[in-house]
Design a protein around this motif. Structure first.
Motif, short mmCIF file in Angstrom:
data_model
loop_
_atom_site.label_atom_id
_atom_site.label_comp_id
_atom_site.label_asym_id
_atom_site.label_seq_id
_atom_site.Cartn_x
_atom_site.Cartn_y
_atom_site.Cartn_z
N ARG A 193 -17.83 -30.93 45.43
CA ARG A 193 -17.47 -29.55 46.86
C ARG A 193 -18.77 -28.87 46.06
O ARG A 193 -19.39 -28.76 45.18
N PHE B 80 -15.00 -35.83 51.54
CA PHE B 80 -14.28 -34.67 50.60
C PHE B 80 -12.32 -33.96 51.13
O PHE B 80 -12.24 -34.16 52.49
N SER C 223 -11.36 -27.85 50.98
CA SER C 223 -11.84 -27.07 51.20
C SER C 223 -10.68 -25.89 50.24
O SER C 223 -9.73 -25.64 50.74
N ASN D 145 -16.66 -28.23 50.86
CA ASN D 145 -17.08 -29.33 51.38
C ASN D 145 -17.45 -29.09 52.07
O ASN D 145 -18.69 -28.22 52.42
N ASP D 146 -18.82 -30.80 52.55
CA ASP D 146 -20.04 -31.31 53.89
C ASP D 146 -19.87 -30.31 55.14
O ASP D 146 -20.46 -30.37 55.98
N SER E 108 -22.39 -28.56 48.24
CA SER E 108 -21.74 -29.43 48.25
C SER E 108 -22.89 -30.80 48.27
O SER E 108 -23.96 -30.72 49.27
N THR F 278 -15.23 -37.70 45.27
CA THR F 278 -16.15 -36.05 45.12
C THR F 278 -15.51 -35.26 44.99
O THR F 278 -15.30 -34.17 45.14
#
Length: 382
Positions: free
Chosen positions: A181, A229, A232, A262-263, A299, A327
Motif C-alpha cells: 500500500r 489490497f 485503505s 491502496n491502488d 501503492s 500486499t
C-alpha cells in the motif's frame, strides 16, 4: 562444492553495529566477500549513506536476477532490557540473537550465500546483481534510490528483483509480498486566538476544529479494498496542544495522521480529499488550518505471474507450504524498485523484528538460503 555458511555470515554482519546511517563495517565485509567470489563490486554512496552494488556476469544481460536488501538496523533502545549483547550474535539453543537478526541481515546473508555458491559451482548463463543499502530503516532518501541512480548511470539493469525483507507472519514460507500500500503522513497546525476559558467568546478555540477534522478523517471509509489490497486506513497518531493551564484557551494546536492507501487512490488524490475537509472545517469554525504532507510511497503491485510463480514454487519445494500472495504490511524499498523492473519480496518470519532480543532460528537462515538457491537455479534453467 561451495557452501558459504549463511548463518555465520549473518552473525558476522550482526557484529557490525550498523545503526542507520552508520555503515558499521557491514558493506565492507560484503564487498570483500563478493569481490573474492568474482563479483564486480562498486559503491553507490550518497550524502552520509553507504550503498553497495555487486554484479556477477555480463552487464546488461537480458537475464539478470537482482537481489535487494539492507544492512542498516534500528537503534537497540534500552540496552539494559536486552538479555544479550545486541551486537554480539550470541547463539542459544539454536537461536541467533542480535539487532538485525531478522530485519534483515539474515536475508542479506542468505541471498549472498546462495549467489556465491551458484557462481562458483554452476556459473549461470546470465547475470546476478546484488544491491544492499545502508538507508532503509531511516529516511530512505539516499539508499536504494541512490543505488538505482547509480545503476542508470552505469547501464546496469535488473530483469527481475527479489527483496529479502521478512515477509512471513507466522511460519516460514507462508507469505510472499507482491506489492505494498501507499503511505502518506499529514501534519496539521490549527491557529485560533488565545483567551481566558471563562470568556470563550473573546477567544477562538482551535481545539474543536482539530477534533472535528480528526473525526471527519478517522470516521471516513476511503474504500472497502480492491482485488489485491485490503481497505485503505486512516490513523490519527497524535493530537497535541502543549497547554498545561486549565483556565487558558490555547492559540494553537497540532495533529498528525498516517494513511495507508491502496491502488484505488494516489498520494495526490488522498491529499486533495484531505484539503477538501480542511477547507470545510475552516469555513465552519473560522480557525486557520495549515496542512503539510509527505508521501513516502505510492501503492504498487507486481501482478501474479512468472516472478511470483517462480518464488512460490521454490518456497513450496523447500517448506511444503503454498505461500499467500499479499500486499499487507508497511512500506519497503520495493516501492522504489517497482519502477525499474518486476519485484516481489520474500524472507523470514518477522515476529521479532525491531524488538528487544531480536532473534532468528539458525535453521531458518539455512532454509532461506536453500529457497533463494532454488529460485536462482530455476530462474537460470528456464
Amino acid at each position: 562444492m561451495s557452501n558459504l555458511d549463511a548463518a555465520q555470515l549473518t552473525a558476522d554482519l550482526i557484529r557490525c553495529p550498523s545503526v542507520t546511517p552508520e555503515e558499521g563495517g557491514a558493506l565492507v565485509l560484503l564487498g570483500d566477500l563478493l569481490t573474492e567470489a568474482g563479483f564486480e563490486v562498486s559503491r553507490a554512496d550518497r550524502a552520509e549513506v553507504s550503498n553497495l552494488v555487486a554484479r556477477w556476469g555480463q552487464k546488461g544481460h537480458a537475464k539478470t536476477f537482482g537481489f535487494n536488501g539492507h544492512t542498516d538496523v534500528v537503534p537497540i533502545g534500552d540496552a539494559n532490557a536486552w538479555s544479550v549483547d545486541p551486537f554480539g550474535a550470541d547463539i542459544k539453543d539454536g537461536i541467533l540473537y542480535g539487532r538485525g537478526a531478522t530485519d534483515m541481515k539474515s536475508g542479506v546473508a542468505a541471498f549472498v550465500a546462495a549467489a556465491v555458491d551458484l557462481v562458483k559451482d554452476t556459473p549461470p548463463d546470465g547475470a546476478i546483481l546484488i544491491t544492499v543499502t545502508g538507508d532503509e530503516e531511516g529516511p530512505a532518501l539516499h539508499g536504494t534510490t541512490a543505488i538505482l541512480d547509480h545503476m542508470a548511470q552505469e547501464g546496469e539493469q535488473m530483469s527481475v528483483c527479489l527483496v529479502g525483507e521478512p515477509t512471513c507472519p507466522n511460519e516460514m514460507g507462508d507469505m510472499i509480498k507482491i506489492g505494498r500500500r501507499g503511505s502518506l503522513t499529514a501534519w496539521f497546525t490549527y491557529r485560533g486566538i488565545q483567551g481566558h476559558s471563562a470568556y470563550p467568546h473573546r477567544a477562538k478555540n482551535p481545539l474543536p476544529a482539530m477534533a472535528k477534522l480528526m473525526d471527519l478523517m478517522a470516521s471516513h471509509e476511503l474504500d472497502q479494498g480492491t482485488d489485491h489490497f485490503d481497505a485503505s486506513t486512516v490513523a490519527v497518531v497524535t493530537m497535541d496542544t502543549g497547554n498545561p493551564a486549565t483556565n487558558v484557551i490555547p492559540a494553537e494546536c497540532r495533529s498528525t495522521v498516517n494513511i495507508r492507501f491502496n491502488d484505488a487512490h494516489s498520494g495526490e488524490s488522498v491529499t486533495e480529499w484531505m484539503q477538501g475537509l480542511v477547507n470545510q472545517v475552516i469555513d465552519e469554525t473560522g480557525v486557520l488550518i495549515e496542512m503539510a504532507v509527505k508521501v513516502s510511497g505510492e501503492s504498487f503491485i507486481t501482478p501474479p505471474g512468472d516472478l511470483s510463480d517462480l518464488v512460490a514454487r521454490a518456497v513450496t519445494a523447500e517448506t511444503g507450504r503454498v505461500p499467500e500472495l499479499s500486499t499487507t504490511g508497511g512500506t519497503s524499498d520495493a516501492r522504489f524498485i517497482k519502477s525499474h523492473c518486476p519485484v516481489v519480496e520474500f524472507g523470514l518470519v518477522g515476529k521479532t523484528m525491531h524488538q528487544v532480543d531480536e532473534c532468528v532460528p539458525v535453521a531458518q537462515i539455512h532454509q532461506l538460503k536453500a529457497i533463494y538457491a532454488r529460485i536462482l537455479s530455476d530462474y537460470f534453467a528456464a
